[in-house]
Write a protein that holds these residues in place. Structure first.
Motif, PDB file in Angstrom:
ATOM      1  N   SER A   1       3.306 -20.690 -43.765  1.00 32.63           N
ATOM      2  CA  SER A   1       3.683 -19.310 -44.079  1.00 32.63           C
ATOM      3  C   SER A   1       5.056 -18.993 -43.491  1.00 32.63           C
ATOM      4  O   SER A   1       5.897 -18.375 -44.146  1.00 32.63           O
ATOM      5  CB  SER A   1       2.629 -18.356 -43.521  1.00 32.63           C
ATOM      6  N   GLU A   2       5.283 -19.435 -42.281  1.00 33.38           N
ATOM      7  CA  GLU A   2       6.565 -19.186 -41.627  1.00 33.38           C
ATOM      8  C   GLU A   2       7.691 -19.945 -42.338  1.00 33.38           C
ATOM      9  O   GLU A   2       8.799 -19.436 -42.482  1.00 33.38           O
ATOM     10  CB  GLU A   2       6.482 -19.583 -40.147  1.00 33.38           C
ATOM     11  N   LEU A   3       7.390 -21.138 -42.821  1.00 31.27           N
ATOM     12  CA  LEU A   3       8.406 -21.966 -43.464  1.00 31.27           C
ATOM     13  C   LEU A   3       8.749 -21.507 -44.883  1.00 31.27           C
ATOM     14  O   LEU A   3       9.747 -21.954 -45.444  1.00 31.27           O
ATOM     15  CB  LEU A   3       7.975 -23.434 -43.477  1.00 31.27           C
ATOM     16  N   THR A   4       7.948 -20.628 -45.447  1.00 30.25           N
ATOM     17  CA  THR A   4       8.265 -20.112 -46.789  1.00 30.25           C
ATOM     18  C   THR A   4       9.306 -18.997 -46.728  1.00 30.25           C
ATOM     19  O   THR A   4       9.849 -18.620 -47.761  1.00 30.25           O
ATOM     20  CB  THR A   4       7.004 -19.581 -47.511  1.00 30.25           C
ATOM     21  N   LYS A   5       9.571 -18.497 -45.549  1.00 29.27           N
ATOM     22  CA  LYS A   5      10.550 -17.422 -45.389  1.00 29.27           C
ATOM     23  C   LYS A   5      11.969 -17.973 -45.486  1.00 29.27           C
ATOM     24  O   LYS A   5      12.209 -19.141 -45.198  1.00 29.27           O
ATOM     25  CB  LYS A   5      10.365 -16.728 -44.032  1.00 29.27           C
ATOM     26  N   THR A   6      12.888 -17.106 -45.858  1.00 31.10           N
ATOM     27  CA  THR A   6      14.291 -17.501 -45.919  1.00 31.10           C
ATOM     28  C   THR A   6      14.819 -17.820 -44.533  1.00 31.10           C
ATOM     29  O   THR A   6      15.562 -18.780 -44.342  1.00 31.10           O
ATOM     30  CB  THR A   6      15.131 -16.368 -46.540  1.00 31.10           C
ATOM     31  N   ARG A   7      14.437 -16.995 -43.561  1.00 23.52           N
ATOM     32  CA  ARG A   7      14.774 -17.234 -42.149  1.00 23.52           C
ATOM     33  C   ARG A   7      13.504 -17.174 -41.343  1.00 23.52           C
ATOM     34  O   ARG A   7      12.770 -16.189 -41.412  1.00 23.52           O
ATOM     35  CB  ARG A   7      15.745 -16.163 -41.640  1.00 23.52           C
ATOM     36  N   VAL A   8      13.252 -18.208 -40.568  1.00 26.25           N
ATOM     37  CA  VAL A   8      12.040 -18.224 -39.760  1.00 26.25           C
ATOM     38  C   VAL A   8      12.213 -17.344 -38.527  1.00 26.25           C
ATOM     39  O   VAL A   8      13.328 -17.150 -38.042  1.00 26.25           O
ATOM     40  CB  VAL A   8      11.662 -19.658 -39.320  1.00 26.25           C
ATOM     41  N   ASN A   9      11.112 -16.817 -38.058  1.00 26.99           N
ATOM     42  CA  ASN A   9      11.095 -16.073 -36.802  1.00 26.99           C
ATOM     43  C   ASN A   9      11.097 -17.132 -35.690  1.00 26.99           C
ATOM     44  O   ASN A   9      10.105 -17.814 -35.475  1.00 26.99           O
ATOM     45  CB  ASN A   9       9.848 -15.187 -36.740  1.00 26.99           C
ATOM     46  N   ILE A  10      12.213 -17.256 -35.008  1.00 25.84           N
ATOM     47  CA  ILE A  10      12.393 -18.322 -34.016  1.00 25.84           C
ATOM     48  C   ILE A  10      11.337 -18.264 -32.918  1.00 25.84           C
ATOM     49  O   ILE A  10      10.745 -19.275 -32.554  1.00 25.84           O
ATOM     50  CB  ILE A  10      13.809 -18.261 -33.393  1.00 25.84           C
ATOM     51  N   SER A  11      11.082 -17.091 -32.408  1.00 28.07           N
ATOM     52  CA  SER A  11      10.122 -16.939 -31.319  1.00 28.07           C
ATOM     53  C   SER A  11       8.718 -17.364 -31.759  1.00 28.07           C
ATOM     54  O   SER A  11       8.042 -18.121 -31.059  1.00 28.07           O
ATOM     55  CB  SER A  11      10.128 -15.485 -30.838  1.00 28.07           C
ATOM     56  N   LEU A  12       8.291 -16.887 -32.917  1.00 31.02           N
ATOM     57  CA  LEU A  12       6.964 -17.243 -33.427  1.00 31.02           C
ATOM     58  C   LEU A  12       6.879 -18.739 -33.726  1.00 31.02           C
ATOM     59  O   LEU A  12       5.904 -19.402 -33.363  1.00 31.02           O
ATOM     60  CB  LEU A  12       6.645 -16.430 -34.689  1.00 31.02           C
ATOM     61  N   THR A  13       7.895 -19.264 -34.362  1.00 24.28           N
ATOM     62  CA  THR A  13       7.872 -20.682 -34.730  1.00 24.28           C
ATOM     63  C   THR A  13       7.872 -21.555 -33.487  1.00 24.28           C
ATOM     64  O   THR A  13       7.174 -22.576 -33.436  1.00 24.28           O
ATOM     65  CB  THR A  13       9.066 -21.021 -35.642  1.00 24.28           C
ATOM     66  N   ARG A  14       8.608 -21.167 -32.483  1.00 24.71           N
ATOM     67  CA  ARG A  14       8.611 -21.926 -31.223  1.00 24.71           C
ATOM     68  C   ARG A  14       7.197 -21.934 -30.622  1.00 24.71           C
ATOM     69  O   ARG A  14       6.736 -22.965 -30.115  1.00 24.71           O
ATOM     70  CB  ARG A  14       9.620 -21.325 -30.251  1.00 24.71           C
ATOM     71  N   ARG A  15       6.513 -20.807 -30.698  1.00 25.08           N
ATOM     72  CA  ARG A  15       5.125 -20.752 -30.193  1.00 25.08           C
ATOM     73  C   ARG A  15       4.202 -21.648 -31.019  1.00 25.08           C
ATOM     74  O   ARG A  15       3.333 -22.330 -30.471  1.00 25.08           O
ATOM     75  CB  ARG A  15       4.612 -19.309 -30.221  1.00 25.08           C
ATOM     76  N   LEU A  16       4.386 -21.631 -32.332  1.00 22.36           N
ATOM     77  CA  LEU A  16       3.568 -22.493 -33.188  1.00 22.36           C
ATOM     78  C   LEU A  16       3.800 -23.970 -32.871  1.00 22.36           C
ATOM     79  O   LEU A  16       2.859 -24.760 -32.826  1.00 22.36           O
ATOM     80  CB  LEU A  16       3.860 -22.213 -34.672  1.00 22.36           C
ATOM     81  N   VAL A  17       5.047 -24.322 -32.629  1.00 22.53           N
ATOM     82  CA  VAL A  17       5.369 -25.706 -32.263  1.00 22.53           C
ATOM     83  C   VAL A  17       4.675 -26.078 -30.956  1.00 22.53           C
ATOM     84  O   VAL A  17       4.107 -27.170 -30.826  1.00 22.53           O
ATOM     85  CB  VAL A  17       6.896 -25.924 -32.171  1.00 22.53           C
ATOM     86  N   SER A  18       4.661 -25.159 -30.006  1.00 27.02           N
ATOM     87  CA  SER A  18       4.005 -25.473 -28.727  1.00 27.02           C
ATOM     88  C   SER A  18       2.484 -25.574 -28.886  1.00 27.02           C
ATOM     89  O   SER A  18       1.845 -26.361 -28.184  1.00 27.02           O
ATOM     90  CB  SER A  18       4.380 -24.463 -27.649  1.00 27.02           C
ATOM     91  N   ILE A  19       1.915 -24.831 -29.813  1.00 25.02           N
ATOM     92  CA  ILE A  19       0.465 -24.903 -30.064  1.00 25.02           C
ATOM     93  C   ILE A  19       0.101 -26.251 -30.683  1.00 25.02           C
ATOM     94  O   ILE A  19      -0.969 -26.797 -30.408  1.00 25.02           O
ATOM     95  CB  ILE A  19       0.009 -23.728 -30.957  1.00 25.02           C
ATOM     96  N   VAL A  20       0.998 -26.784 -31.488  1.00 24.50           N
ATOM     97  CA  VAL A  20       0.729 -28.067 -32.158  1.00 24.50           C
ATOM     98  C   VAL A  20       0.400 -29.150 -31.135  1.00 24.50           C
ATOM     99  O   VAL A  20      -0.409 -30.040 -31.401  1.00 24.50           O
ATOM    100  CB  VAL A  20       1.932 -28.467 -33.055  1.00 24.50           C
ATOM    101  N   ARG A  21       0.951 -29.072 -29.952  1.00 18.30           N
ATOM    102  CA  ARG A  21       0.679 -30.068 -28.905  1.00 18.30           C
ATOM    103  C   ARG A  21      -0.801 -30.120 -28.515  1.00 18.30           C
ATOM    104  O   ARG A  21      -1.247 -31.098 -27.924  1.00 18.30           O
ATOM    105  CB  ARG A  21       1.491 -29.758 -27.649  1.00 18.30           C
ATOM    106  N   HIS A  22      -1.535 -29.067 -28.848  1.00 17.27           N
ATOM    107  CA  HIS A  22      -2.928 -28.966 -28.403  1.00 17.27           C
ATOM    108  C   HIS A  22      -3.936 -29.204 -29.509  1.00 17.27           C
ATOM    109  O   HIS A  22      -5.126 -28.989 -29.299  1.00 17.27           O
ATOM    110  CB  HIS A  22      -3.159 -27.588 -27.770  1.00 17.27           C
ATOM    111  N   ILE A  23      -3.485 -29.653 -30.681  1.00 16.15           N
ATOM    112  CA  ILE A  23      -4.420 -29.946 -31.762  1.00 16.15           C
ATOM    113  C   ILE A  23      -4.508 -31.450 -31.956  1.00 16.15           C
ATOM    114  O   ILE A  23      -3.712 -32.211 -31.393  1.00 16.15           O
ATOM    115  CB  ILE A  23      -4.036 -29.216 -33.077  1.00 16.15           C
TER     116      ILE A  23
END
Length: 189
Positions: A14-36
């Motif tokens: 959903s975040e990647l479909t945007k023209t500009r990603v929300n950096i703060s949110l995307t950074r949090r999502l990237v950090s969550i990926v470490r735990h899956i």
């Protein structure tokens, strides 16, 4: 665990479909990926790695994340990630023009040694101006136990920048007697 209840992949997409990603949110999502784990992890890492243009401002975070979960990725996912990052580096992609992205890409590629990566690293070492990337390449050849490459490098030691000299000094301990004699000779100077 609780992360399994959240649609991490859907949030990332959903975040990647945007023209500009929300950096703060995307950074949090990237950090969550470490735990899956499992297929969700494989899919998340591949999705993040292959969207370098959108994730340009935080791509080094994506590369660091991929490196931190590398051992938990499936072999096909490792191959996809390594091939994609290899192509970005080899093609001198715009994203790789940022030193920190380039450095983390080299560190990630070092985790999957093969003839193509060795050739690329050798070419990069000869042409790269970044001291830190050069030091990472020396450490990669050490991890790969490429004694021939390291042994050949000792003849150029005096011409290496400081960070690369330090990396080579560490690597010289892997050269056994040859490294010991070389260190004794260099110590005299």
């Amino acid at each position: 665990d609780d992360l399994g209840r959240f649609p991490i992949i859907d949030l990332i997409r959903s975040e990647l479909t945007k023209t500009r990603v929300n950096i703060s949110l995307t950074r949090r999502l990237v950090s969550i990926v470490r735990h899956i784990d499992g297929d969700t992890l494989n899919e998340a890492i591949i999705t993040l790695i292959t969207n370098e243009e959108l994730l340009y401002p935080i791509y080094f975070n994506v590369l660091m994340c991929a490196q931190s979960v590398w051992e938990r990725l499936s072999e096909p996912a490792k191959g996809t990630v390594a091939d994609y990052v290899f192509n970005l580096v080899d093609a001198e992609s715009r994203v790789m023009q940022v030193d920190v992205n380039f450095q983390y890409a080299v560190r990630l590629l070092a985790m999957r040694p093969n003839a193509s990566t060795r050739h690329l690293f050798n070419r990069l070492f000869k042409s790269e101006n970044s001291e830190l990337v050069g030091a990472d390449i020396i450490i990669a050849f050490l991890r790969w136990r490429d004694w021939h490459w390291l042994s050949a490098l000792k003849n150029r030691f005096r011409n290496l920048p400081a960070n690369q000299r330090r990396a080579f000094l560490v690597a010289s301990f892997s050269l056994g007697d040859e490294g010991e004699k070389w260190r004794g000779h260099v110590k005299k100077e």
